[in-house]
Design a protein around this motif. Structure first.
Motif, PDB file in Angstrom:
ATOM      1  N   GLU A   1       0.763  -1.319   0.075  1.00  0.00           N
ATOM      2  CA  GLU A   1       0.002  -0.078  -0.116  1.00  0.00           C
ATOM      3  C   GLU A   1       0.935   1.157  -0.025  1.00  0.00           C
ATOM      4  O   GLU A   1       0.425   2.212  -0.791  1.00  0.00           O
ATOM      5  CB  GLU A   1      -0.896   0.055   1.225  1.00  0.00           C
TER       6      GLU A   1
ATOM      7  N   ASP B   1       1.046   4.128  -3.053  1.00  0.00           N
ATOM      8  CA  ASP B   1       0.866   5.327  -2.615  1.00  0.00           C
ATOM      9  C   ASP B   1       2.176   6.307  -2.987  1.00  0.00           C
ATOM     10  O   ASP B   1       1.920   7.539  -3.547  1.00  0.00           O
ATOM     11  CB  ASP B   1       0.482   5.822  -1.419  1.00  0.00           C
TER      12      ASP B   1
ATOM     13  N   PRO C   1       2.741   6.309  -7.883  1.00  0.00           N
ATOM     14  CA  PRO C   1       1.684   6.291  -8.517  1.00  0.00           C
ATOM     15  C   PRO C   1       2.019   5.832 -10.071  1.00  0.00           C
ATOM     16  O   PRO C   1       0.817   5.087 -10.381  1.00  0.00           O
ATOM     17  CB  PRO C   1       0.826   7.493  -8.259  1.00  0.00           C
TER      18      PRO C   1
ATOM     19  N   LEU D   1       1.929   2.018 -10.487  1.00  0.00           N
ATOM     20  CA  LEU D   1       0.631   1.381  -9.944  1.00  0.00           C
ATOM     21  C   LEU D   1       0.621  -0.009 -10.693  1.00  0.00           C
ATOM     22  O   LEU D   1       0.239  -1.101 -10.034  1.00  0.00           O
ATOM     23  CB  LEU D   1      -0.424   2.112  -9.862  1.00  0.00           C
TER      24      LEU D   1
ATOM     25  N   ASN E   1      -5.284  -7.693   0.804  1.00  0.00           N
ATOM     26  CA  ASN E   1      -5.018  -5.967   0.657  1.00  0.00           C
ATOM     27  C   ASN E   1      -3.668  -5.712   0.435  1.00  0.00           C
ATOM     28  O   ASN E   1      -2.973  -6.288   1.582  1.00  0.00           O
ATOM     29  CB  ASN E   1      -6.114  -5.393   1.268  1.00  0.00           C
TER      30      ASN E   1
ATOM     31  N   PHE F   1     -10.685  -2.385  -2.069  1.00  0.00           N
ATOM     32  CA  PHE F   1     -10.153  -1.655  -2.827  1.00  0.00           C
ATOM     33  C   PHE F   1     -11.252  -0.663  -2.980  1.00  0.00           C
ATOM     34  O   PHE F   1     -10.935   0.699  -2.902  1.00  0.00           O
ATOM     35  CB  PHE F   1      -9.689  -2.268  -4.202  1.00  0.00           C
ATOM     36  N   SER F   2     -12.525  -1.122  -3.247  1.00  0.00           N
ATOM     37  CA  SER F   2     -13.316  -0.065  -3.745  1.00  0.00           C
ATOM     38  C   SER F   2     -13.687   0.813  -2.566  1.00  0.00           C
ATOM     39  O   SER F   2     -14.121   2.007  -2.817  1.00  0.00           O
ATOM     40  CB  SER F   2     -14.782  -0.866  -4.057  1.00  0.00           C
TER      41      SER F   2
ATOM     42  N   LYS G   1     -11.958   2.445  -0.786  1.00  0.00           N
ATOM     43  CA  LYS G   1     -10.949   3.470  -0.949  1.00  0.00           C
ATOM     44  C   LYS G   1     -10.620   4.054  -2.122  1.00  0.00           C
ATOM     45  O   LYS G   1     -10.373   5.327  -2.232  1.00  0.00           O
ATOM     46  CB  LYS G   1      -9.471   2.807  -0.509  1.00  0.00           C
ATOM     47  N   ASP G   2     -10.619   3.404  -3.340  1.00  0.00           N
ATOM     48  CA  ASP G   2     -10.301   3.760  -4.581  1.00  0.00           C
ATOM     49  C   ASP G   2     -10.946   3.067  -5.614  1.00  0.00           C
ATOM     50  O   ASP G   2     -10.278   2.077  -5.814  1.00  0.00           O
ATOM     51  CB  ASP G   2      -8.727   3.973  -4.643  1.00  0.00           C
ATOM     52  N   GLU G   3     -12.014   3.490  -6.363  1.00  0.00           N
ATOM     53  CA  GLU G   3     -12.600   2.792  -7.375  1.00  0.00           C
ATOM     54  C   GLU G   3     -11.585   2.403  -8.669  1.00  0.00           C
ATOM     55  O   GLU G   3     -11.675   1.251  -9.234  1.00  0.00           O
ATOM     56  CB  GLU G   3     -13.812   3.724  -7.854  1.00  0.00           C
ATOM     57  N   LYS G   4     -10.692   3.290  -8.919  1.00  0.00           N
ATOM     58  CA  LYS G   4      -9.872   3.415  -9.961  1.00  0.00           C
ATOM     59  C   LYS G   4      -8.837   1.857  -9.918  1.00  0.00           C
ATOM     60  O   LYS G   4      -8.671   1.045 -10.565  1.00  0.00           O
ATOM     61  CB  LYS G   4      -8.753   4.417 -10.387  1.00  0.00           C
ATOM     62  N   LYS G   5      -8.223   1.739  -8.483  1.00  0.00           N
ATOM     63  CA  LYS G   5      -7.472   0.693  -8.172  1.00  0.00           C
ATOM     64  C   LYS G   5      -8.287  -0.423  -8.165  1.00  0.00           C
ATOM     65  O   LYS G   5      -7.709  -1.737  -8.388  1.00  0.00           O
ATOM     66  CB  LYS G   5      -6.976   0.879  -6.702  1.00  0.00           C
TER      67      LYS G   5
END
Length: 250
Positions: free
Chosen positions: A78, A82, A85, A88, A155, A191-192, A194-198
């Motif tokens: 994680e 971060d 990026p 990723l 995760n 993941f969703s 925190k971050d939909e793209k990831k």
């Protein structure tokens, strides 16, 4: 233990570093049976040959139960995602490859994933009424039974990456044997949150690398969301209920 040695704090446990050891100390509200089960899970997974911290002892520290494991030096996946990026996709590929390596293992003495999901869905009252629970349990019963090693909380914060790139998987308290797509569905939900793209990047990559239909993983999402509700995290409740609404009604 000195405050300086604290690695992480959770609602009912604190993790300390003691030299080359990591000491997870549980507070008095944490059931002893759950602590012993977590240690047993870790010992059983260790026997698969997967790269995880070795269990060293289960003991009491100042009157509180503790699990002592090897301390693994490095950064969490994680943190790396971060901090970098631009890398990723590269990190996500490593993350998915590690999950698939885990799913290739068998650990026949672990609890069965379907049994655990069944128990969790049954204790979601009054948040989920009898009709919704019935639909979820019917869907769960219809899903194929597998016996792959599943983490249950896979995760990036539970992956330690060493300076040489070696990856180690932490926290086996939710480990079961079961369907890999259920494990993937939980990772997607985590993941969703925190971050939909990831989340989308993860799901596309998992399905491609494992040759799994995305629709099949998505069939698990209402079941997994319902089991996640039992953690009673108020900030997650609305999000999880939306996924449970995806259940197809006749």
């Amino acid at each position: 233990m000195a405050e300086l040695n604290v690695i992480a704090k959770r609602a009912n446990k604190t993790i300390y570093r003691d030299g080359d050891k990591a000491v997870k100390v549980f507070d008095d509200t944490f059931p002893k049976s759950d602590i012993l089960n977590e240690a047993l899970n870790q010992a059983r997974v260790e026997e698969t040959g997967l790269n995880i911290p070795k269990l060293l002892e289960v003991s009491k520290k100042d009157g509180q139960w503790a699990i002592v494991s090897e301390f693994v030096e490095g950064k969490t996946m994680e943190q790396l995602m971060d901090e970098n990026p631009d890398k990723l996709e590269e990190y996500m590929e490593q993350f998915v490859d590690l999950q698939l390596e885990m799913h290739s293992k068998k650990c026949p003495l672990l609890n069965k994933l379907k049994d655990k999901m069944n128990r969790k869905i049954n204790i979601t009252f009054p948040v989920l009424d009898a009709t919704v629970r019935y639909d979820l349990l019917t869907r769960l019963d219809s899903m194929p039974k597998h016996t792959k090693l599943c983490h249950g909380d896979f995760n990036p914060s539970n992956i330690i990456v060493g300076a040489d790139g070696t990856m180690s998987i932490l926290d086996w308290s939710h480990a079961t044997q079961g369907n890999a797509s259920a494990d993937a569905a939980r990772t997607y939900l985590l993941f969703s949150l925190k971050d939909e793209k990831k989340a989308e990047l993860y799901l596309n990559m998992f399905c491609k690398k494992s040759d799994t239909a995305k629709q099949y993983v998505q069939q698990w999402l209402p079941i997994v969301a319902a089991s996640q509700l039992t953690k009673s995290v108020e900030s997650e409740k609305e999000f999880l209920l939306k996924w449970i609404d995806v259940v197809d009604y006749q």
